[in-house]
Design a protein around this motif. Structure first.
Motif, PDB file in Angstrom:
ATOM      1  N   LYS A 149       1.908 -11.520  -2.613  1.00 16.30           N
ATOM      2  CA  LYS A 149       0.226 -11.612  -2.616  1.00 16.30           C
ATOM      3  C   LYS A 149      -0.468 -12.947  -2.454  1.00 16.30           C
ATOM      4  CE  LYS A 149       2.378 -14.260  -6.159  1.00 16.30           C
ATOM      5  NZ  LYS A 149       3.148 -15.697  -7.473  1.00 16.30           N
ATOM      6  N   GLY A 150      -1.393 -12.153  -3.035  1.00 17.34           N
ATOM      7  CA  GLY A 150      -2.655 -13.190  -2.240  1.00 17.34           C
ATOM      8  C   GLY A 150      -3.621 -11.985  -1.356  1.00 17.34           C
ATOM      9  N   LEU A 151      -2.992 -10.931  -1.078  1.00 15.79           N
ATOM     10  CA  LEU A 151      -3.286 -10.005  -0.238  1.00 15.79           C
ATOM     11  C   LEU A 151      -4.038  -9.085  -0.715  1.00 15.79           C
ATOM     12  CD1 LEU A 151      -0.597 -10.607   2.591  1.00 15.79           C
ATOM     13  CD2 LEU A 151      -2.653 -11.256   2.189  1.00 15.79           C
ATOM     14  N   GLU A 152      -4.960  -7.644   0.055  1.00  7.48           N
ATOM     15  CA  GLU A 152      -4.706  -6.625  -0.414  1.00  7.48           C
ATOM     16  C   GLU A 152      -5.303  -5.793   0.850  1.00  7.48           C
ATOM     17  OE1 GLU A 152     -10.164  -8.055  -1.005  1.00  7.48           O
ATOM     18  OE2 GLU A 152      -8.593  -8.061  -2.915  1.00  7.48           O
ATOM     19  N   PHE A 153      -4.861  -4.765   0.766  1.00  7.75           N
ATOM     20  CA  PHE A 153      -5.135  -3.201   1.493  1.00  7.75           C
ATOM     21  C   PHE A 153      -6.333  -2.325   1.093  1.00  7.75           C
ATOM     22  CE2 PHE A 153      -0.957  -5.571   1.725  1.00  7.75           C
ATOM     23  CZ  PHE A 153      -1.404  -6.209   3.547  1.00  7.75           C
ATOM     24  N   LYS A 154      -6.957  -1.712   2.121  1.00 10.83           N
ATOM     25  CA  LYS A 154      -7.250  -0.273   1.591  1.00 10.83           C
ATOM     26  C   LYS A 154      -5.972   0.911   1.308  1.00 10.83           C
ATOM     27  CE  LYS A 154      -9.367   3.683   3.649  1.00 10.83           C
ATOM     28  NZ  LYS A 154      -9.481   4.582   5.068  1.00 10.83           N
ATOM     29  N   GLY A 155      -4.949   1.175   1.699  1.00  9.69           N
ATOM     30  CA  GLY A 155      -3.822   0.840   0.961  1.00  9.69           C
ATOM     31  C   GLY A 155      -2.486   0.955   0.958  1.00  9.69           C
ATOM     32  N   VAL A 156      -1.493   1.805   0.228  1.00 10.15           N
ATOM     33  CA  VAL A 156      -0.390   0.664   0.087  1.00 10.15           C
ATOM     34  C   VAL A 156       0.236   1.869   0.002  1.00 10.15           C
ATOM     35  CG1 VAL A 156      -0.474  -1.552   0.445  1.00 10.15           C
ATOM     36  CG2 VAL A 156       0.108  -0.726  -1.825  1.00 10.15           C
ATOM     37  N   TYR A 157       1.714   2.246   0.413  1.00 11.38           N
ATOM     38  CA  TYR A 157       2.842   2.858  -0.256  1.00 11.38           C
ATOM     39  C   TYR A 157       3.616   1.187  -0.871  1.00 11.38           C
ATOM     40  CZ  TYR A 157       1.991   6.679   2.823  1.00 11.38           C
ATOM     41  OH  TYR A 157       1.177   7.584   3.615  1.00 11.38           O
ATOM     42  N   VAL A 158       4.009   2.171  -2.135  1.00 12.82           N
ATOM     43  CA  VAL A 158       5.253   1.441  -2.974  1.00 12.82           C
ATOM     44  C   VAL A 158       6.240   1.675  -3.631  1.00 12.82           C
ATOM     45  CG1 VAL A 158       4.740  -0.650  -5.144  1.00 12.82           C
ATOM     46  CG2 VAL A 158       3.170  -0.114  -3.962  1.00 12.82           C
ATOM     47  N   ILE A 159       7.569   0.689  -2.819  1.00 10.28           N
ATOM     48  CA  ILE A 159       8.695   1.303  -3.765  1.00 10.28           C
ATOM     49  C   ILE A 159       9.512   0.403  -4.444  1.00 10.28           C
ATOM     50  CG2 ILE A 159      10.589   1.608  -2.026  1.00 10.28           C
ATOM     51  CD1 ILE A 159       9.563   2.554   0.292  1.00 10.28           C
ATOM     52  N   ASP A 160       9.537   0.874  -5.893  1.00  8.02           N
ATOM     53  CA  ASP A 160       8.922  -0.157  -6.611  1.00  8.02           C
ATOM     54  C   ASP A 160      10.529  -0.297  -7.484  1.00  8.02           C
ATOM     55  OD1 ASP A 160       9.120   2.602  -8.290  1.00  8.02           O
ATOM     56  OD2 ASP A 160       7.377   1.971  -9.072  1.00  8.02           O
ATOM     57  N   ILE A 161      11.555   0.715  -6.511  1.00  5.87           N
ATOM     58  CA  ILE A 161      13.220   0.419  -6.739  1.00  5.87           C
ATOM     59  C   ILE A 161      13.299  -0.566  -7.239  1.00  5.87           C
ATOM     60  CG2 ILE A 161      15.480   1.600  -6.503  1.00  5.87           C
ATOM     61  CD1 ILE A 161      13.645   3.343  -7.151  1.00  5.87           C
ATOM     62  N   GLY A 162      14.058  -1.003  -8.332  1.00  3.98           N
ATOM     63  CA  GLY A 162      14.366  -2.417  -8.824  1.00  3.98           C
ATOM     64  C   GLY A 162      13.655  -3.554  -8.999  1.00  3.98           C
ATOM     65  N   MET A 163      12.157  -3.385  -9.064  1.00  2.00           N
ATOM     66  CA  MET A 163      11.015  -3.660  -9.304  1.00  2.00           C
ATOM     67  C   MET A 163      11.092  -5.430 -10.588  1.00  2.00           C
ATOM     68  SD  MET A 163       7.817  -4.000  -6.865  1.00  2.00           S
ATOM     69  CE  MET A 163       7.917  -3.593  -4.916  1.00  2.00           C
TER      70      MET A 163
END
Length: 169
Positions: free
Chosen positions: A125-139
């Motif tokens: 939270k509060g961070l940002e990146f050029k790109g991310v991979y999100v593994i959204d299982i269970g979110m």
């Protein structure tokens, strides 16, 4: 001379509430006479915002004010994302919790993948990146909202993992 009423400005994003502490709606604060909603998004590309509109509840929708760049990449399993991950210069991952973080770390060590960073939703939270991979299982929807919007330009969403997310064992 009349006394002016004091003013107080509160800012926050109730869609990022992922703990038991805090508020889930501005209406929970009884002394706020007027609430102004700012849903303009200048941070993310239009493609990321469109992805959020498609996969998150309507209440979390943002107004697109960003730029057009590449599409959001979706992978039907971590195994299908491995080639993309190996080619990427920006290996930033967001996962639900420490359990998935540790499992993903072990998986990458076994594959010989290096130079990556894994964050949990709470820590990103509060961070940002050029790109991310999100593994959204269970979110939850709030956790997905936080995770998806950390990417400024390149979002890749991975829908499956090669290890169990059963935390009871």
């Amino acid at each position: 001379r009349e006394r002016e009423n004091p003013a107080m400005n509160l800012f926050g994003d109730v869609h990022q509430m992922i703990t038991k502490h805090g508020i889930s709606s501005w209406s929970e604060i009884s002394f706020i006479p007027t609430v102004y909603e700012l849903n303009d998004n200048f941070r993310n590309t239009n493609q990321i915002i469109e992805y959020c509109k498609t996969y998150l509840p309507e209440s979390m929708r943002m107004k697109q004010l960003g730029v057009d760049l590449g599409p959001v990449n979706g992978f039907d399993g971590l195994e299908k994302a491995v080639n993309s991950i190996k080619r990427s210069d920006n290996k930033v991952f967001i996962v639900k919790d420490d359990y998935v973080l540790n499992s993903l770390n072990a998986y990458f060590v076994d594959l010989g993948i290096r130079d990556y960073t894994i964050y949990t939703v709470k820590s990103v939270k509060g961070l940002e990146f050029k790109g991310v991979y999100v593994i959204d299982i269970g979110m939850s929807p709030q956790e997905k909202y936080i995770s998806y919007t950390r990417a400024l330009a390149n979002l890749s969403v991975i829908k499956g993992v090669p290890f169990s997310i059963n935390r009871d064992n």
